[in-house]
Design a protein around this motif. Structure first.
Motif, PDB file in Angstrom:
ATOM      1  N   UNK A 279       0.822  -1.208   0.000  1.00  0.00           N
ATOM      2  CA  UNK A 279       0.000   0.000   0.000  1.00  0.00           C
ATOM      3  C   UNK A 279       0.854   1.255   0.000  1.00  0.00           C
ATOM      4  N   UNK A 280       1.996   1.197   0.690  1.00  0.00           N
ATOM      5  CA  UNK A 280       2.784   2.409   0.898  1.00  0.00           C
ATOM      6  C   UNK A 280       4.026   2.506   0.010  1.00  0.00           C
ATOM      7  N   UNK A 281       4.409   1.400  -0.646  1.00  0.00           N
ATOM      8  CA  UNK A 281       5.585   1.440  -1.514  1.00  0.00           C
ATOM      9  C   UNK A 281       5.409   2.461  -2.627  1.00  0.00           C
ATOM     10  N   UNK A 282       6.309   3.444  -2.674  1.00  0.00           N
ATOM     11  CA  UNK A 282       6.330   4.453  -3.738  1.00  0.00           C
ATOM     12  C   UNK A 282       5.020   5.224  -3.852  1.00  0.00           C
ATOM     13  N   UNK A 283       4.221   5.218  -2.806  1.00  0.00           N
ATOM     14  CA  UNK A 283       2.960   5.970  -2.840  1.00  0.00           C
ATOM     15  C   UNK A 283       3.254   7.458  -2.666  1.00  0.00           C
ATOM     16  N   UNK A 284       2.551   8.322  -3.404  1.00  0.00           N
ATOM     17  CA  UNK A 284       2.755   9.764  -3.229  1.00  0.00           C
ATOM     18  C   UNK A 284       2.307  10.219  -1.845  1.00  0.00           C
ATOM     19  N   UNK A 285       2.889  11.314  -1.389  1.00  0.00           N
ATOM     20  CA  UNK A 285       2.606  11.801  -0.041  1.00  0.00           C
ATOM     21  C   UNK A 285       1.119  12.096   0.157  1.00  0.00           C
ATOM     22  N   UNK A 286       0.466  12.630  -0.871  1.00  0.00           N
ATOM     23  CA  UNK A 286      -0.952  12.966  -0.723  1.00  0.00           C
ATOM     24  C   UNK A 286      -1.783  11.725  -0.434  1.00  0.00           C
ATOM     25  N   UNK A 287      -1.408  10.598  -1.046  1.00  0.00           N
ATOM     26  CA  UNK A 287      -2.150   9.361  -0.802  1.00  0.00           C
ATOM     27  C   UNK A 287      -1.891   8.839   0.599  1.00  0.00           C
ATOM     28  N   UNK A 288      -0.641   8.872   1.036  1.00  0.00           N
ATOM     29  CA  UNK A 288      -0.314   8.406   2.387  1.00  0.00           C
ATOM     30  C   UNK A 288      -1.024   9.261   3.432  1.00  0.00           C
ATOM     31  N   UNK A 289      -1.060  10.567   3.198  1.00  0.00           N
ATOM     32  CA  UNK A 289      -1.751  11.463   4.140  1.00  0.00           C
ATOM     33  C   UNK A 289      -3.232  11.111   4.235  1.00  0.00           C
ATOM     34  N   UNK A 290      -3.836  10.798   3.104  1.00  0.00           N
ATOM     35  CA  UNK A 290      -5.271  10.475   3.121  1.00  0.00           C
ATOM     36  C   UNK A 290      -5.533   9.103   3.727  1.00  0.00           C
ATOM     37  N   UNK A 291      -4.630   8.156   3.504  1.00  0.00           N
ATOM     38  CA  UNK A 291      -4.770   6.849   4.151  1.00  0.00           C
ATOM     39  C   UNK A 291      -4.700   7.014   5.664  1.00  0.00           C
ATOM     40  N   UNK A 292      -3.741   7.825   6.125  1.00  0.00           N
ATOM     41  CA  UNK A 292      -3.619   8.093   7.558  1.00  0.00           C
ATOM     42  C   UNK A 292      -4.899   8.714   8.103  1.00  0.00           C
ATOM     43  N   UNK A 293      -5.514   9.583   7.319  1.00  0.00           N
ATOM     44  CA  UNK A 293      -6.754  10.227   7.737  1.00  0.00           C
ATOM     45  C   UNK A 293      -7.897   9.218   7.814  1.00  0.00           C
ATOM     46  N   UNK A 294      -7.963   8.312   6.821  1.00  0.00           N
ATOM     47  CA  UNK A 294      -9.008   7.279   6.834  1.00  0.00           C
ATOM     48  C   UNK A 294      -8.826   6.354   8.028  1.00  0.00           C
ATOM     49  N   UNK A 295      -7.591   5.913   8.278  1.00  0.00           N
ATOM     50  CA  UNK A 295      -7.327   5.018   9.406  1.00  0.00           C
ATOM     51  C   UNK A 295      -7.729   5.687  10.723  1.00  0.00           C
ATOM     52  N   UNK A 296      -7.453   6.973  10.828  1.00  0.00           N
ATOM     53  CA  UNK A 296      -7.778   7.690  12.061  1.00  0.00           C
ATOM     54  C   UNK A 296      -9.285   7.836  12.255  1.00  0.00           C
ATOM     55  N   UNK A 297     -10.015   8.051  11.158  1.00  0.00           N
ATOM     56  CA  UNK A 297     -11.437   8.363  11.273  1.00  0.00           C
ATOM     57  C   UNK A 297     -12.362   7.156  11.156  1.00  0.00           C
ATOM     58  N   UNK A 298     -11.897   6.094  10.500  1.00  0.00           N
ATOM     59  CA  UNK A 298     -12.796   4.957  10.248  1.00  0.00           C
ATOM     60  C   UNK A 298     -13.130   4.220  11.543  1.00  0.00           C
ATOM     61  N   UNK A 299     -12.330   4.440  12.587  1.00  0.00           N
ATOM     62  CA  UNK A 299     -12.618   3.839  13.893  1.00  0.00           C
ATOM     63  C   UNK A 299     -14.010   4.197  14.373  1.00  0.00           C
ATOM     64  N   UNK A 300     -14.421   5.455  14.114  1.00  0.00           N
ATOM     65  CA  UNK A 300     -15.739   5.899  14.572  1.00  0.00           C
ATOM     66  C   UNK A 300     -16.870   5.270  13.766  1.00  0.00           C
ATOM     67  N   UNK A 301     -16.530   4.592  12.664  1.00  0.00           N
ATOM     68  CA  UNK A 301     -17.539   3.849  11.902  1.00  0.00           C
ATOM     69  C   UNK A 301     -17.652   2.410  12.393  1.00  0.00           C
ATOM     70  N   UNK A 302     -16.866   2.068  13.419  1.00  0.00           N
ATOM     71  CA  UNK A 302     -16.907   0.715  13.969  1.00  0.00           C
ATOM     72  C   UNK A 302     -16.063  -0.284  13.219  1.00  0.00           C
ATOM     73  N   UNK A 303     -15.133   0.188  12.382  1.00  0.00           N
ATOM     74  CA  UNK A 303     -14.293  -0.692  11.575  1.00  0.00           C
ATOM     75  C   UNK A 303     -12.881  -0.721  12.154  1.00  0.00           C
ATOM     76  N   UNK A 304     -12.384  -1.930  12.393  1.00  0.00           N
ATOM     77  CA  UNK A 304     -11.010  -2.103  12.834  1.00  0.00           C
ATOM     78  C   UNK A 304     -10.144  -2.531  11.664  1.00  0.00           C
ATOM     79  N   UNK A 305      -9.026  -1.862  11.433  1.00  0.00           N
ATOM     80  CA  UNK A 305      -8.107  -2.190  10.345  1.00  0.00           C
ATOM     81  C   UNK A 305      -6.836  -2.766  10.954  1.00  0.00           C
ATOM     82  N   UNK A 306      -6.478  -3.979  10.523  1.00  0.00           N
ATOM     83  CA  UNK A 306      -5.296  -4.660  11.041  1.00  0.00           C
ATOM     84  C   UNK A 306      -4.309  -4.873   9.896  1.00  0.00           C
ATOM     85  N   UNK A 307      -3.158  -4.220   9.995  1.00  0.00           N
ATOM     86  CA  UNK A 307      -2.129  -4.342   8.970  1.00  0.00           C
ATOM     87  C   UNK A 307      -1.242  -5.545   9.279  1.00  0.00           C
ATOM     88  N   UNK A 308      -0.973  -6.341   8.259  1.00  0.00           N
ATOM     89  CA  UNK A 308      -0.121  -7.528   8.401  1.00  0.00           C
ATOM     90  C   UNK A 308       1.051  -7.357   7.439  1.00  0.00           C
TER      91      UNK A 308
END
Length: 513
Positions: A279-308
């Motif tokens: 997901x993060x290999x060679x990803x542009x900064x704007x995409x990484x920033x938005x992924x970080x934002x989704x991970x931070x906010x999706x918790x309030x939707x009741x979704x747990x994300x587990x990275x392996x």
């Protein structure tokens, strides 16, 4: 031992390697995300399987990818084997019951599970540009293409729709450049060539309808267990960028479609993102920033994300900081980067005075991990050296016959098998092109656009008195009343479509908006 409020992960050990206590993951903090890391062969897949079983038994639906095929065994009942029974005794798992779990198999290629699709419109320009590895200039053109499709009411469902739109943009390059900025035919051609490569790699199987309904990966069974959606990813991993983009799209769809629930007693869904480094290999900064934002906010939707992933350094620091539940298997520390990974992993845990965390990481046996989960009030527990409990389902893959039987008995059988190809951008642009050709042919057959109303042009080409002919009519760019009315309607419809379309945080378009 676990109860209906927690998942039993394993048993921690004292310095003399004797039993210490049960290590559990509290369901109320299951949506605070997690991380499972470790080198190849250290037991990450089994840990994932144990967590998926626990969430399913707690009534939480699970989505996970099966990279090697081993995870498919979760659909079948386990059998007593000496090393499993021994591990159950070591962690005081009594009784050690075997069970099979409700599994729905999915496959982007439709071979080892139900076909799984999304439309081009839903994917959006940001994720599509990431999938195609476009340059900044090409990504700009992709954004313009989606803007035009939104304004002109062109529905982008599959790859031929996008190809037709790009061809139309190339023909209108001068007009579009005047409105949105420079659009060159070579850049459009480069995007079209990339689309052709994607199509040859099998990406065309993913784009189209019927698109995946989020509700189908959030099912529960009649006995209250959560369904486990397993994505067959062994073939998909031949195109790792498609794999990563698909999972990122799915995560963004969950974020956009699910309502806010705050902190529920247990998650609404748990999403395992295996091979997370892709997901993060060679990803542009704007995409990484938005992924970080989704991970931070999706918790309030009741979704747990587990990275392996193998290495904690694979996860950006801002994302890593959001992961509250951690299972760290052994890491090797031969190179400077590997040594840095060990130090990074050790520093993320709450220290335990009984052992040195960095040293322990390099000495963990297969099926052993450093575990830290969130305790009361969301405080990370002190890291513990833990033997992971044995799974209740089968270890290893199922047979092709068993898989086909389960697919045939699935609750979504028949819903995604047949591709639907309704009228969309490809057909609409073809129709417009044909109408333009017919209009040109009709105009040529009637002698051009001369006026035929008496007194308004050369309706009689015969010579006038004195041998002179009437002056030839001037070409006219003026629109007829009908043409002006039609264009006005098209503009108003296009504008209303553009205003109605709202894209989410990752540029994806949710159905129903």
């Amino acid at each position: 031992m676990a109860d209906d409020t927690s998942i039993f992960i394993g048993a921690s050990r004292k310095p003399d390697d004797s039993y210490q206590r049960a290590e559990n993951l509290l369901l109320q903090y299951g949506n605070r995300h997690g991380l499972v890391t470790g080198a190849t062969g250290t037991g990450k897949t089994v840990s994932l399987q144990v967590l998926a079983e626990g969430f399913s038994n707690a009534g939480v639906p699970v989505f996970c990818a099966d990279i090697k095929g081993d995870l498919s065994g979760i659909a079948m009942m386990g059998t007593a084997q000496d090393f499993l029974v021994k591990r159950a005794e070591q962690v005081k798992l009594d009784p050690y019951d075997f069970q099979e779990f409700p599994v729905i198999f999915w496959d982007l290629f439709g071979q080892q599970g139900h076909p799984i699709r999304a439309t081009i419109s839903e994917m959006g320009p940001l994720l599509l540009s990431r999938l195609m590895n476009l340059t900044d200039a090409q990504e700009g053109i992709m954004n313009i293409a989606f803007r035009i499709a939104d304004e002109e009411g062109l529905l982008l469902l599959d790859m031929k729709d996008l190809q037709a739109l790009l061809a139309n943009i190339a023909e209108r390059a001068e007009e579009i450049s005047a409105r949105y900025g420079n659009v060159t035919k070579p850049s459009v051609g480069a995007i079209q060539r990339t689309l052709l490569v994607l199509e040859q790699q099998g990406a065309a199987n993913f784009f189209g309808e019927p698109a995946l309904r989020i509700a189908d990966i959030m099912r529960t069974t009649r006995d209250g267990r959560g369904a486990i959606s397993v994505l067959a990813a062994d073939k998909l991993m031949m195109n790792p960028r498609l794999y990563a983009t698909f999972l990122l799209w799915l995560m963004s769809e969950l974020f956009e479609e699910l309502p806010e629930v705050g902190d529920p007693d247990k998650p609404k869904l748990v999403f395992f993102f295996d091979e997370a480094h892709l997901l993060f290999d060679e990803a542009p900064k704007v995409l990484i920033d938005r992924v970080e934002q989704v991970v931070r906010l999706i918790r309030s939707k009741g979704v747990g994300v587990y990275f392996v992933t193998q290495n904690p350094l694979d996860i950006p620091e801002k994302v890593l900081a959001q992961l509250g539940n951690r299972v760290q298997h052994a890491l090797r520390a031969y190179t400077p980067r590997e040594q840095q990974a060990v130090r990074t992993a050790a520093e993320t845990f709450r220290p335990n005075p009984d052992f040195d965390c960095a040293t322990a990481i390099t000495q963990l046996a297969t099926g052993e991990a450093l575990v830290s989960t969130l305790e009361a009030k969301g405080i990370p527990s002190m890291v513990q050296r833990t033997l992971i409990r044995p799974p209740s389902s089968r270890l290893g893959p199922i047979t092709p016959a068993e898989r086909q039987k389960l697919i045939g008995e699935s609750p979504v059988t028949g819903q995604y098998d047949q591709v639907i190809d309704r009228e969309s951008a490809f057909e609409m642009l073809q129709k417009k092109a044909k109408e333009a050709q017919d209009a040109e042919a009709q105009q040529a057959g009637t002698g051009g656009s001369r006026w035929t109303i008496p007194g308004f042009g050369n309706d009689d080409p015969s010579p006038q008195p004195g041998g002179r002919r009437a002056p030839a009519p001037r070409p006219s760019n003026r629109q007829t009343v009908a043409e002006a009315a039609i264009k006005s309607v098209v503009r108003s419809v296009g504008s209303s479509v553009g205003r109605a379309i709202v894209r989410g945080i990752l540029g994806s378009l949710s159905r129903g908006r």
